[in-house]
Write a protein that holds these residues in place. Structure first.
Motif, PDB file in Angstrom:
ATOM      1  N   UNK A   1      -7.002  11.010   9.564  1.00  0.00           N
ATOM      2  CA  UNK A   1      -5.938  10.035   9.342  1.00  0.00           C
ATOM      3  C   UNK A   1      -5.895   9.522   7.912  1.00  0.00           C
ATOM      4  N   UNK A   2      -6.910   9.815   7.109  1.00  0.00           N
ATOM      5  CA  UNK A   2      -6.969   9.338   5.726  1.00  0.00           C
ATOM      6  C   UNK A   2      -7.541  10.443   4.842  1.00  0.00           C
TER       7      UNK A   2
ATOM      8  N   UNK B   1      -1.735   8.173   5.197  1.00  0.00           N
ATOM      9  CA  UNK B   1      -0.397   8.679   4.918  1.00  0.00           C
ATOM     10  C   UNK B   1       0.587   7.525   4.729  1.00  0.00           C
ATOM     11  N   UNK B   2       0.424   6.465   5.517  1.00  0.00           N
ATOM     12  CA  UNK B   2       1.320   5.320   5.383  1.00  0.00           C
ATOM     13  C   UNK B   2       1.265   4.717   3.999  1.00  0.00           C
TER      14      UNK B   2
ATOM     15  N   UNK C   1       0.482  11.083 -12.781  1.00  0.00           N
ATOM     16  CA  UNK C   1       0.464  12.185 -11.828  1.00  0.00           C
ATOM     17  C   UNK C   1      -0.363  11.773 -10.615  1.00  0.00           C
ATOM     18  N   UNK C   2       0.213  11.918  -9.427  1.00  0.00           N
ATOM     19  CA  UNK C   2      -0.440  11.540  -8.181  1.00  0.00           C
ATOM     20  C   UNK C   2      -0.586  12.795  -7.318  1.00  0.00           C
ATOM     21  N   UNK C   3      -1.809  13.060  -6.850  1.00  0.00           N
ATOM     22  CA  UNK C   3      -2.084  14.201  -5.972  1.00  0.00           C
ATOM     23  C   UNK C   3      -2.731  13.659  -4.698  1.00  0.00           C
ATOM     24  N   UNK C   4      -2.218  14.101  -3.545  1.00  0.00           N
ATOM     25  CA  UNK C   4      -2.690  13.543  -2.279  1.00  0.00           C
ATOM     26  C   UNK C   4      -3.051  14.649  -1.287  1.00  0.00           C
TER      27      UNK C   4
ATOM     28  N   UNK D   1      -5.907  -0.177  -0.432  1.00  0.00           N
ATOM     29  CA  UNK D   1      -5.782   0.794   0.653  1.00  0.00           C
ATOM     30  C   UNK D   1      -6.938   1.780   0.723  1.00  0.00           C
ATOM     31  N   UNK D   2      -7.754   1.869  -0.337  1.00  0.00           N
ATOM     32  CA  UNK D   2      -8.814   2.873  -0.404  1.00  0.00           C
ATOM     33  C   UNK D   2     -10.169   2.257  -0.104  1.00  0.00           C
ATOM     34  N   UNK D   3     -11.091   3.114   0.325  1.00  0.00           N
ATOM     35  CA  UNK D   3     -12.457   2.662   0.596  1.00  0.00           C
ATOM     36  C   UNK D   3     -13.334   2.687  -0.649  1.00  0.00           C
TER      37      UNK D   3
END
Length: 378
Positions: free
Chosen positions: A73-74, A19-20, A61-64, A99-101
């Motif tokens: 937490x992720x 989220x951060x 476009x960003x979808x989370x 930030x991503x795996x």
């Protein structure tokens, strides 16, 4: 039959984004005046949507956080835009990549453009249950809610679309066949160039410019299929015969066209998303040592110290190295000596003979380490 191939929309996913990291993206977009709209949902789909837009019209476009994901937490973050727009959001891509795996390919719209009118283009699905519908001159294969599913197809007049949306005039007829490619499993982006789409299994397409060359009855059946005749009107047997008649030289081979254009179209795009010039399949990092031995000849012709070696491409794995083994044995014995000193200090107080004798219970040799594997470059 040749056609020009392009990609109209490209979707990727970033795994395990916190989220951060997402809210930092929102704040930076607001500061840079790229934030177009932000929405939070509590129903199906993604709970957070962020739409970025630049002054020149480029959008992202960003979808989370997919609602179906378990609490944690992720979560997954999805990006969607045209391929040429990704490079304009390079700063966003760099932050998300760190930030991503992992980064995975989700889907894209593959467009096949042929220089002829829509009356000469025949597209019909292999599955007779997929119905065709018409809207403002466009042929749709699938319902509205299937827009982002694998195999959804649109067939329309591209020249007219350019004129209406971009005020661009072209001096020739142009028809576009646009099919969604969405594999069942997520493909790592670093491996995407090795997975061109196969869309012949979904649709049969052909371009007929000389209708008089076809038998009259077969031409009539082809037109009925082109216009979306129901399965009651055109039986599977008729569909099979039409395909046999148009297979050569009229067929548009989607698989061959996509295979030829896949790497040239995606090489630069994947490089931008992965942060490198040319995407490569990610390999496990190995520790390499320098050696003067030449391995151009077969291993059995080398010196005896390479007995028992195994070749893997340009690497040779050696399982015997006396010098390194001696150093490791010395380190193991040193550890054993320190352990013996420690246990002796603990039992140095006056005690009964039984206690002193039992102190040897704590002095035991360390476990033998597994055989090491050393990798040498040829």
């Amino acid at each position: 039959m040749k056609a020009k191939v392009s990609i109209d929309k490209f979707v990727v996913e970033y795994k395990d984004v916190t989220f951060g990291a997402y809210f930092r993206l929102v704040i930076r977009a607001a500061i840079s005046c790229e934030l177009y709209k932000q929405t939070i949902y509590h129903g199906d789909g993604y709970s957070h949507e962020l739409h970025l837009k630049k002054a020149n019209g480029a959008y992202l476009h960003v979808f989370y956080r997919n609602i179906k994901e378990p609490e944690g937490s992720a979560y997954t973050l999805r990006l969607e835009t045209r391929p040429e727009y990704y490079v304009q959001f390079k700063e966003v891509l760099d932050r998300l990549r760190s930030a991503a795996s992992g980064i995975y390919y989700v889907s894209c719209d593959i467009a096949y453009d042929v220089k002829t009118s829509m009356d000469n283009v025949i597209v019909f699905p292999k599955d007779g249950r997929r119905k065709m519908r018409h809207y403002k001159g466009t042929r749709y294969f699938g319902d509205k809610h299937q827009r982002k599913t694998n195999g959804y197809c649109r067939n329309y007049n591209k020249g007219l679309e350019l004129l209406e949306n971009q005020s661009t005039v072209i001096d020739f007829e142009l028809t576009r066949i646009e099919i969604v490619d969405k594999p069942e499993r997520r493909i790592p982006l670093a491996e995407l160039l090795h997975h061109p789409p196969e869309q012949n299994k979904h649709y049969f397409a052909a371009m007929v410019t000389d209708w008089d060359s076809l038998p009259k009855k077969r031409a009539e059946q082809t037109r009925r299929l082109r216009d979306g005749a129901d399965i009651e009107e055109v039986t599977p047997y008729i569909r099979k015969k039409v395909k046999e008649t148009l297979a050569h030289p009229y067929q548009i081979d989607f698989n061959e066209l996509a295979r030829e254009a896949w790497e040239p179209l995606l090489e630069e795009l994947c490089g931008v998303l992965l942060g490198q010039q040319k995407p490569q399949v990610q390999e496990r990092h190995v520790q390499m040592a320098v050696t003067n031995t030449v391995y151009d000849e077969p291993k059995e012709e080398n010196d005896s110290k390479n007995d028992g070696c195994a070749d893997f491409g340009k690497y040779r794995i050696l399982r015997n190295n006396t010098g390194i083994r001696m150093r490791l044995n010395q380190q193991r014995m040193t550890g054993l000596f320190e352990l013996r000193k420690m246990t002796s200090a603990l039992w140095s107080r006056p005690s009964s003979r039984v206690q002193q004798k039992s102190s040897t219970f704590f002095v035991f040799p360390l476990k033998k380490s597994p055989p090491l594997i050393y990798v040498y470059c040829k």
